[in-house]
Design a protein around this motif. Structure first.
Motif, PDB file in Angstrom:
ATOM      1  N   VAL A   1       0.597  -0.763  -0.389  1.00  0.00           N
ATOM      2  CA  VAL A   1      -0.005   0.235  -0.280  1.00  0.00           C
ATOM      3  C   VAL A   1       1.135   1.286  -0.188  1.00  0.00           C
ATOM      4  O   VAL A   1       1.655   1.224   1.073  1.00  0.00           O
ATOM      5  N   LEU A   2       0.493   2.144  -1.097  1.00  0.00           N
ATOM      6  CA  LEU A   2       1.638   3.809  -0.986  1.00  0.00           C
ATOM      7  C   LEU A   2       0.027   4.268  -0.241  1.00  0.00           C
ATOM      8  O   LEU A   2      -0.773   4.682  -0.532  1.00  0.00           O
ATOM      9  N   MET A   3       0.292   4.992   1.069  1.00  0.00           N
ATOM     10  CA  MET A   3       0.246   5.828   1.801  1.00  0.00           C
ATOM     11  C   MET A   3       0.857   7.063   2.465  1.00  0.00           C
ATOM     12  O   MET A   3       1.671   7.577   2.111  1.00  0.00           O
ATOM     13  N   THR A   4       0.105   8.206   1.887  1.00  0.00           N
ATOM     14  CA  THR A   4      -0.354   9.139   2.585  1.00  0.00           C
ATOM     15  C   THR A   4      -0.406   9.084   3.807  1.00  0.00           C
ATOM     16  O   THR A   4      -1.057   9.481   4.544  1.00  0.00           O
ATOM     17  N   THR A   5       0.648  10.652   4.120  1.00  0.00           N
ATOM     18  CA  THR A   5      -0.064  11.576   5.620  1.00  0.00           C
ATOM     19  C   THR A   5       0.434  12.432   5.563  1.00  0.00           C
ATOM     20  O   THR A   5       1.115  12.700   4.282  1.00  0.00           O
ATOM     21  N   ASP A   6       0.380  13.641   6.819  1.00  0.00           N
ATOM     22  CA  ASP A   6       0.965  14.599   6.643  1.00  0.00           C
ATOM     23  C   ASP A   6       1.390  14.424   8.514  1.00  0.00           C
ATOM     24  O   ASP A   6       0.709  14.333   9.018  1.00  0.00           O
ATOM     25  N   THR A   7       2.151  15.490   8.801  1.00  0.00           N
ATOM     26  CA  THR A   7       2.586  15.996   9.694  1.00  0.00           C
ATOM     27  C   THR A   7       2.402  17.108  10.782  1.00  0.00           C
ATOM     28  O   THR A   7       3.009  16.698  11.683  1.00  0.00           O
ATOM     29  N   VAL A   8       1.681  17.657  10.474  1.00  0.00           N
ATOM     30  CA  VAL A   8       0.856  18.964  10.663  1.00  0.00           C
ATOM     31  C   VAL A   8      -0.732  19.080  11.577  1.00  0.00           C
ATOM     32  O   VAL A   8      -1.308  18.918  12.428  1.00  0.00           O
ATOM     33  N   GLY A   9      -0.833  17.240  11.718  1.00  0.00           N
ATOM     34  CA  GLY A   9      -2.565  17.343  12.301  1.00  0.00           C
ATOM     35  C   GLY A   9      -2.725  15.939  12.492  1.00  0.00           C
ATOM     36  O   GLY A   9      -1.711  15.489  13.134  1.00  0.00           O
ATOM     37  N   GLY A  10      -4.296  15.480  13.006  1.00  0.00           N
ATOM     38  CA  GLY A  10      -4.797  14.714  13.634  1.00  0.00           C
ATOM     39  C   GLY A  10      -4.900  13.334  12.759  1.00  0.00           C
ATOM     40  O   GLY A  10      -4.406  11.701  12.264  1.00  0.00           O
ATOM     41  N   VAL A  11      -4.010  13.411  11.289  1.00  0.00           N
ATOM     42  CA  VAL A  11      -4.160  12.456   9.927  1.00  0.00           C
ATOM     43  C   VAL A  11      -2.346  11.668  10.238  1.00  0.00           C
ATOM     44  O   VAL A  11      -2.733  10.482   9.829  1.00  0.00           O
ATOM     45  N   TRP A  12      -1.559  12.196  10.890  1.00  0.00           N
ATOM     46  CA  TRP A  12      -0.348  11.751  11.215  1.00  0.00           C
ATOM     47  C   TRP A  12      -0.807  11.078  12.177  1.00  0.00           C
ATOM     48  O   TRP A  12      -0.604   9.618  11.879  1.00  0.00           O
ATOM     49  N   VAL A  13      -1.682  10.867  13.540  1.00  0.00           N
ATOM     50  CA  VAL A  13      -2.271   9.631  14.399  1.00  0.00           C
ATOM     51  C   VAL A  13      -2.558   8.160  13.925  1.00  0.00           C
ATOM     52  O   VAL A  13      -2.178   7.736  14.215  1.00  0.00           O
ATOM     53  N   TYR A  14      -3.593   8.680  12.762  1.00  0.00           N
ATOM     54  CA  TYR A  14      -4.536   8.123  12.298  1.00  0.00           C
ATOM     55  C   TYR A  14      -3.904   7.161  11.681  1.00  0.00           C
ATOM     56  O   TYR A  14      -3.640   6.131  11.438  1.00  0.00           O
ATOM     57  N   SER A  15      -2.149   7.612  10.759  1.00  0.00           N
ATOM     58  CA  SER A  15      -2.121   6.927   9.954  1.00  0.00           C
ATOM     59  C   SER A  15      -1.291   5.885  10.927  1.00  0.00           C
ATOM     60  O   SER A  15      -0.801   4.722  10.059  1.00  0.00           O
ATOM     61  N   LEU A  16      -0.944   6.469  11.579  1.00  0.00           N
ATOM     62  CA  LEU A  16       0.437   5.265  12.065  1.00  0.00           C
ATOM     63  C   LEU A  16      -0.263   4.407  12.536  1.00  0.00           C
ATOM     64  O   LEU A  16       0.341   3.213  13.299  1.00  0.00           O
ATOM     65  N   GLU A  17      -1.466   4.675  13.508  1.00  0.00           N
ATOM     66  CA  GLU A  17      -2.370   3.903  14.016  1.00  0.00           C
ATOM     67  C   GLU A  17      -2.756   2.774  13.146  1.00  0.00           C
ATOM     68  O   GLU A  17      -2.718   1.594  13.448  1.00  0.00           O
ATOM     69  N   LEU A  18      -3.035   3.301  11.950  1.00  0.00           N
ATOM     70  CA  LEU A  18      -3.786   2.406  10.476  1.00  0.00           C
ATOM     71  C   LEU A  18      -2.526   1.104  10.815  1.00  0.00           C
ATOM     72  O   LEU A  18      -2.738  -0.140  10.396  1.00  0.00           O
ATOM     73  N   CYS A  19      -1.093   2.057  10.334  1.00  0.00           N
ATOM     74  CA  CYS A  19       0.261   0.858   9.707  1.00  0.00           C
ATOM     75  C   CYS A  19       0.713   0.185  10.815  1.00  0.00           C
ATOM     76  O   CYS A  19       0.458  -0.967   9.907  1.00  0.00           O
ATOM     77  N   ARG A  20       0.480   0.036  12.296  1.00  0.00           N
ATOM     78  CA  ARG A  20       0.628  -0.521  13.309  1.00  0.00           C
ATOM     79  C   ARG A  20      -0.040  -1.832  12.637  1.00  0.00           C
ATOM     80  O   ARG A  20      -0.013  -3.041  12.834  1.00  0.00           O
ATOM     81  N   ALA A  21      -1.619  -1.673  13.407  1.00  0.00           N
ATOM     82  CA  ALA A  21      -2.260  -2.438  13.289  1.00  0.00           C
ATOM     83  C   ALA A  21      -3.042  -3.343  11.819  1.00  0.00           C
ATOM     84  O   ALA A  21      -3.369  -4.522  12.359  1.00  0.00           O
ATOM     85  N   LEU A  22      -2.234  -2.500  10.646  1.00  0.00           N
ATOM     86  CA  LEU A  22      -2.672  -3.196   9.198  1.00  0.00           C
ATOM     87  C   LEU A  22      -1.558  -4.570   9.627  1.00  0.00           C
ATOM     88  O   LEU A  22      -1.351  -5.408   8.535  1.00  0.00           O
ATOM     89  N   ALA A  23      -0.124  -4.413  10.077  1.00  0.00           N
ATOM     90  CA  ALA A  23       1.288  -4.984  10.426  1.00  0.00           C
ATOM     91  C   ALA A  23       0.319  -6.790  10.366  1.00  0.00           C
ATOM     92  O   ALA A  23       0.572  -7.869   9.796  1.00  0.00           O
ATOM     93  N   GLN A  24      -0.683  -7.223  11.442  1.00  0.00           N
ATOM     94  CA  GLN A  24      -0.934  -8.691  11.254  1.00  0.00           C
ATOM     95  C   GLN A  24      -1.374  -8.791   9.870  1.00  0.00           C
ATOM     96  O   GLN A  24      -2.091 -10.472   9.994  1.00  0.00           O
ATOM     97  N   TYR A  25      -2.018  -8.287   8.363  1.00  0.00           N
ATOM     98  CA  TYR A  25      -2.595  -8.686   7.756  1.00  0.00           C
ATOM     99  C   TYR A  25      -2.066  -8.588   6.705  1.00  0.00           C
ATOM    100  O   TYR A  25      -2.118  -8.815   5.302  1.00  0.00           O
ATOM    101  N   ASN A  26      -0.456  -8.970   7.021  1.00  0.00           N
ATOM    102  CA  ASN A  26       0.648  -8.754   5.880  1.00  0.00           C
ATOM    103  C   ASN A  26       0.447  -7.388   4.865  1.00  0.00           C
ATOM    104  O   ASN A  26       1.502  -7.232   3.886  1.00  0.00           O
ATOM    105  N   VAL A  27       0.348  -6.724   5.701  1.00  0.00           N
ATOM    106  CA  VAL A  27       0.192  -4.948   4.722  1.00  0.00           C
ATOM    107  C   VAL A  27       1.466  -4.559   4.784  1.00  0.00           C
ATOM    108  O   VAL A  27       1.378  -4.226   6.295  1.00  0.00           O
ATOM    109  N   GLN A  28       1.740  -4.336   4.152  1.00  0.00           N
ATOM    110  CA  GLN A  28       3.833  -3.448   3.684  1.00  0.00           C
ATOM    111  C   GLN A  28       2.957  -2.102   2.926  1.00  0.00           C
ATOM    112  O   GLN A  28       2.645  -1.694   2.248  1.00  0.00           O
ATOM    113  N   VAL A  29       3.461  -0.866   4.490  1.00  0.00           N
ATOM    114  CA  VAL A  29       3.060   0.297   3.804  1.00  0.00           C
ATOM    115  C   VAL A  29       4.231   1.685   4.053  1.00  0.00           C
ATOM    116  O   VAL A  29       4.691   1.228   4.237  1.00  0.00           O
TER     117      VAL A  29
END
Length: 368
Positions: A8-36
């Protein structure tokens, strides 16, 4: 499909809540063998942000300081970032593109595109100012509409914000709601103390923190705000009485304050989801929230609500809770229970299921 890694190619930004959301999602996707392949825009990540991203085993991190499309005079940077992201796309050849911003869908991409509608200037302006955004935002609005229209699926974090996005941008792409999620620590909870906690930037009109400042002197408990009181754009210190600023806190410090706070107040005029509210609920804070359709959708019957334009109602609602220890405890338990509905694990399951569904459809189309 089970054994193969999904890229998965994922964009994020470092200046708001999207950062927190993105990292939470990336960590949790690991169990599904998703490489971000996580591509950061907006501003150079802080050293702490960089360490946080690079610690996640299934993430390859790319950083930049290219402006986002809602920033001042962004268009040169938007064009450069498009080329940069396209280069990463051509190198990585992802299975899915997951955009957390707008303006980057390329015609030659063959991978399906998921765009998440976290917010936009137009819906913000309507909620905060009560009128449509001025014409200088027309180019931005056109970009947002094109980005949503060109996406395979548009995801929103609540039904209410998805409806507003459709009403505003009139896109026809398939759409879906996947609630945001947080992983809440299961550490032993600290005893609750008699203070009110709030989070936000004082200069952000949407956050509506001056309301708290105006009523704070009449509240029996002190009010703390996790956030800075200096506007980074102007360097000017915000002058508000009766509230104590905690400055910018690390995620561990935020959790410590939330574990000790009895009440979390959000007087916001615009909130598509509210990750800070979710974290506060997960840490057992009783919630006192603006009466917004998005927040009612998530926290109905587990929080108290008030009109964010009515100081007297806000004050009365908060004091009602302070004066009833049993009711306070009841809401604390309810908010903690409701927070379990919005876990990082459930969010990742929703996105993984969506990715697989899209890829299966693509596979079937190719075989016809």
């Amino acid at each position: 499909m089970e054994d193969k890694k999904t890229k998965v190619l994922m964009t994020t930004d470092t200046v708001g809540g999207v950062w927190v959301y993105s990292l939470e999602l990336c960590r949790a996707l690991a169990q599904y063998n998703v490489q971000v392949h996580l591509v950061a825009l907006g501003a150079w990540p802080s050293p702490a942000q960089q360490v946080e991203a690079e610690k996640i085993p299934n993430v390859t991190f790319y950083k930049s300081d290219y402006k986002l499309e809602w920033m001042e005079n962004p268009w040169e940077d938007v064009e450069r970032s498009r080329k940069w992201i396209n280069c990463i796309y051509q190198t990585v050849q992802p299975d899915i593109v997951h955009l957390n911003n707008y303006a980057h869908v390329e015609e030659e991409w063959t991978a399906p595109v998921v765009t998440v509608f976290h917010s936009c200037v137009q819906t913000w302006w309507q909620a905060v100012k009560g009128v449509n955004a001025p014409h200088e935002w027309d180019r931005y609005a056109k970009i947002v509409k094109e980005s949503l229209e060109e996406s395979t699926v548009v995801v929103a974090p609540t039904e209410a914000i998805l409806k507003r996005a459709k009403d505003m941008h009139h896109f026809t792409s398939e759409s879906k709601v996947i609630y945001n999620g947080r992983k809440i620590s299961s550490e032993a909870q600290k005893p609750k103390e008699e203070f009110i906690l709030c989070m936000g930037r004082m200069w952000d009109e949407a956050k509506n923190l001056p309301l708290l400042s105006k009523i704070a002197e009449r509240l029996p408990w002190p009010v703390y705000v996790a956030g800075e009181d200096i506007n980074p754009g102007t360097g000017v210190k915000c002058k508000f009485k009766n509230i104590k600023f905690l400055g910018k806190l690390s995620s561990k410090e935020v959790q410590d304050w939330m574990q000790r706070a009895s009440i979390f107040v959000s007087p916001t005029r615009y909130e598509p989801f509210g990750l800070a509210i979710l974290e506060a609920a997960g840490n057992g804070c009783a919630l006192v929230l603006s009466n917004l359709d998005t927040l009612q959708e998530l926290w109905h019957d587990t929080a108290l609500f008030f009109n964010p334009e009515d100081e007297a109602e806000a004050e009365k609602t908060i004091i009602r809770l302070m004066e009833s220890p049993n009711f306070l405890e009841e809401l604390s338990i309810k908010s903690r229970e409701r927070a379990k509905n919005y876990s990082a694990e459930k969010m990742a399951a929703g996105y993984n299921s969506l990715y697989r569904e899209i890829l299966e459809k693509e596979k079937n189309l190719m075989s016809i």
